[in-house]
Design a protein around this motif. Sequence first.
Motif, PDB file in Angstrom:
ATOM      1  N   LEU A  59       0.811  -1.220   0.000  1.00 51.01           N
ATOM      2  CA  LEU A  59       0.000   0.000   0.000  1.00 51.01           C
ATOM      3  C   LEU A  59       0.844   1.270   0.000  1.00 51.01           C
ATOM      4  O   LEU A  59       0.332   2.345  -0.312  1.00 51.01           O
ATOM      5  N   ILE A  60       2.123   1.141   0.331  1.00 51.91           N
ATOM      6  CA  ILE A  60       2.948   2.351   0.430  1.00 51.91           C
ATOM      7  C   ILE A  60       3.292   2.930  -0.943  1.00 51.91           C
ATOM      8  O   ILE A  60       3.905   3.987  -1.026  1.00 51.91           O
ATOM      9  N   TYR A  61       2.864   2.256  -2.016  1.00 52.56           N
ATOM     10  CA  TYR A  61       3.122   2.803  -3.345  1.00 52.56           C
ATOM     11  C   TYR A  61       2.454   4.161  -3.509  1.00 52.56           C
ATOM     12  O   TYR A  61       2.890   4.977  -4.328  1.00 52.56           O
ATOM     13  N   VAL A  62       1.405   4.443  -2.717  1.00 50.70           N
ATOM     14  CA  VAL A  62       0.657   5.692  -2.874  1.00 50.70           C
ATOM     15  C   VAL A  62       1.480   6.913  -2.492  1.00 50.70           C
ATOM     16  O   VAL A  62       1.144   8.032  -2.881  1.00 50.70           O
ATOM     17  N   VAL A  63       2.548   6.724  -1.721  1.00 52.45           N
ATOM     18  CA  VAL A  63       3.401   7.867  -1.372  1.00 52.45           C
ATOM     19  C   VAL A  63       4.655   7.909  -2.240  1.00 52.45           C
ATOM     20  O   VAL A  63       5.562   8.704  -1.998  1.00 52.45           O
ATOM     21  N   GLY A  64       4.714   7.046  -3.252  1.00 53.02           N
ATOM     22  CA  GLY A  64       5.795   7.102  -4.232  1.00 53.02           C
ATOM     23  C   GLY A  64       7.045   6.325  -3.888  1.00 53.02           C
ATOM     24  O   GLY A  64       8.077   6.494  -4.552  1.00 53.02           O
ATOM     25  N   LEU A  65       6.982   5.459  -2.880  1.00 56.66           N
ATOM     26  CA  LEU A  65       8.155   4.652  -2.553  1.00 56.66           C
ATOM     27  C   LEU A  65       8.286   3.498  -3.538  1.00 56.66           C
ATOM     28  O   LEU A  65       7.286   2.903  -3.958  1.00 56.66           O
ATOM     29  N   ASP A  66       9.508   3.168  -3.893  1.00 54.85           N
ATOM     30  CA  ASP A  66       9.762   2.139  -4.904  1.00 54.85           C
ATOM     31  C   ASP A  66       9.765   0.743  -4.291  1.00 54.85           C
ATOM     32  O   ASP A  66      10.785   0.050  -4.263  1.00 54.85           O
ATOM     33  N   GLU A  67       8.596   0.338  -3.802  1.00 55.23           N
ATOM     34  CA  GLU A  67       8.494  -1.030  -3.286  1.00 55.23           C
ATOM     35  C   GLU A  67       8.117  -1.968  -4.433  1.00 55.23           C
ATOM     36  O   GLU A  67       7.983  -1.542  -5.584  1.00 55.23           O
ATOM     37  N   LEU A  68       7.902  -3.227  -4.118  1.00 52.29           N
ATOM     38  CA  LEU A  68       7.703  -4.250  -5.149  1.00 52.29           C
ATOM     39  C   LEU A  68       6.558  -3.939  -6.110  1.00 52.29           C
ATOM     40  O   LEU A  68       6.716  -4.030  -7.328  1.00 52.29           O
ATOM     41  N   LEU A  69       5.405  -3.566  -5.568  1.00 49.81           N
ATOM     42  CA  LEU A  69       4.234  -3.373  -6.418  1.00 49.81           C
ATOM     43  C   LEU A  69       4.418  -2.205  -7.387  1.00 49.81           C
ATOM     44  O   LEU A  69       4.055  -2.298  -8.561  1.00 49.81           O
ATOM     45  N   LYS A  70       4.981  -1.109  -6.902  1.00 50.55           N
ATOM     46  CA  LYS A  70       5.184   0.053  -7.771  1.00 50.55           C
ATOM     47  C   LYS A  70       6.149  -0.277  -8.901  1.00 50.55           C
ATOM     48  O   LYS A  70       5.928   0.078 -10.059  1.00 50.55           O
ATOM     49  N   ILE A  71       7.239  -0.954  -8.576  1.00 49.70           N
ATOM     50  CA  ILE A  71       8.228  -1.325  -9.586  1.00 49.70           C
ATOM     51  C   ILE A  71       7.601  -2.261 -10.619  1.00 49.70           C
ATOM     52  O   ILE A  71       7.855  -2.136 -11.820  1.00 49.70           O
ATOM     53  N   ALA A  72       6.764  -3.191 -10.142  1.00 46.69           N
ATOM     54  CA  ALA A  72       6.095  -4.114 -11.070  1.00 46.69           C
ATOM     55  C   ALA A  72       5.146  -3.355 -11.995  1.00 46.69           C
ATOM     56  O   ALA A  72       5.062  -3.652 -13.198  1.00 46.69           O
ATOM     57  N   LYS A  73       4.442  -2.379 -11.456  1.00 50.12           N
ATOM     58  CA  LYS A  73       3.495  -1.603 -12.259  1.00 50.12           C
ATOM     59  C   LYS A  73       4.215  -0.807 -13.336  1.00 50.12           C
ATOM     60  O   LYS A  73       3.783  -0.768 -14.496  1.00 50.12           O
ATOM     61  N   ILE A  74       5.327  -0.184 -12.970  1.00 51.08           N
ATOM     62  CA  ILE A  74       6.111   0.594 -13.943  1.00 51.08           C
ATOM     63  C   ILE A  74       6.648  -0.319 -15.040  1.00 51.08           C
ATOM     64  O   ILE A  74       6.575   0.000 -16.235  1.00 51.08           O
ATOM     65  N   ALA A  75       7.199  -1.465 -14.630  1.00 47.84           N
ATOM     66  CA  ALA A  75       7.754  -2.412 -15.595  1.00 47.84           C
ATOM     67  C   ALA A  75       6.664  -2.985 -16.495  1.00 47.84           C
ATOM     68  O   ALA A  75       6.882  -3.178 -17.694  1.00 47.84           O
ATOM     69  N   SER A  76       5.506  -3.246 -15.934  1.00 42.47           N
ATOM     70  CA  SER A  76       4.394  -3.782 -16.718  1.00 42.47           C
ATOM     71  C   SER A  76       3.941  -2.791 -17.788  1.00 42.47           C
ATOM     72  O   SER A  76       3.661  -3.178 -18.932  1.00 42.47           O
ATOM     73  N   ASN A  77       3.881  -1.516 -17.437  1.00 42.73           N
ATOM     74  CA  ASN A  77       3.507  -0.485 -18.416  1.00 42.73           C
ATOM     75  C   ASN A  77       4.561  -0.352 -19.508  1.00 42.73           C
ATOM     76  O   ASN A  77       4.235  -0.164 -20.686  1.00 42.73           O
ATOM     77  N   ARG A  78       5.824  -0.471 -19.113  1.00 50.11           N
ATOM     78  CA  ARG A  78       6.915  -0.320 -20.080  1.00 50.11           C
ATOM     79  C   ARG A  78       6.978  -1.495 -21.050  1.00 50.11           C
ATOM     80  O   ARG A  78       7.207  -1.315 -22.244  1.00 50.11           O
ATOM     81  N   LEU A  79       6.760  -2.701 -20.502  1.00 48.01           N
ATOM     82  CA  LEU A  79       6.874  -3.904 -21.318  1.00 48.01           C
ATOM     83  C   LEU A  79       5.547  -4.327 -21.949  1.00 48.01           C
ATOM     84  O   LEU A  79       5.529  -5.238 -22.780  1.00 48.01           O
ATOM     85  N   SER A  80       4.455  -3.659 -21.530  1.00 46.99           N
ATOM     86  CA  SER A  80       3.108  -4.063 -21.974  1.00 46.99           C
ATOM     87  C   SER A  80       2.883  -5.557 -21.717  1.00 46.99           C
ATOM     88  O   SER A  80       2.448  -6.305 -22.582  1.00 46.99           O
ATOM     89  N   SER A  81       3.242  -5.945 -20.502  1.00 51.16           N
ATOM     90  CA  SER A  81       3.157  -7.364 -20.127  1.00 51.16           C
ATOM     91  C   SER A  81       2.758  -7.478 -18.664  1.00 51.16           C
ATOM     92  O   SER A  81       3.080  -6.609 -17.839  1.00 51.16           O
TER      93      SER A  81
END
Length: 213
Positions: A158-180
């Motif tokens: 849940l801490i992704y909402v404050v912009g910390l680079d935890e697992l879920l946020k990194i996965a979301k960014i990578a998913s958008n970049r790779l379209s996967s």
Amino acid sequence: MNEIMEFIPQALEGLKVTIGIFSITLILSIPLGVVIALGRISKIKILKSITGIYVLILRGTPLLLQILFIFFGLPLININIPRFPAAILAMVLNYGAYFGEIFRAGILSIDKGQFEGAEVLGLSKKDTFFRIVLPQALKRVFPPVANEVVTLVKDTSLIYVVGLDELLKIAKIASNRLSSIMPFVVVAVFYLVFNGILTKLLETMEKKFDYYQ
């Protein structure tokens, strides 16, 4: 597959943040929970009322909302807390309330005879609590505490909402970049492995409490 392999080092960096949030929250929230539990069973009415209201608010509102309030709401009254401490503060306060209720139930489950016996032996209230009551209460509440600890691992997302680079946020960014969706699959495996190791550790610790029986 090459892109996924390139993503794994990023996921490991996110895992470090997740473990950091988890560890600090656990270390601080358990002692806070003991304090809250003592306040909840205190004979001092104002202390009992304050801790009761605290538990009601923290258990009655979503953790996500609490994180948002501390990071985005407090600056409105000139209280600015950086991202990492804000996330830690929200999670410690939240889990302190849950642990407090668990510990309160454990303490109240101890037979009154234990207190009377300690008084006959001349033990102080402090010694009675820490040497007799608390060890027995910990044995009884360990399963629900362990369950909350596992839940804590997942709530760190849940801490992704404050912009910390935890697992879920990194996965979301990578998913958008790779379209996967594969980055989310990789992160799910990370969570499963982490929780699997943690569960085994908690099971081992629970067995060590058997000598209280």
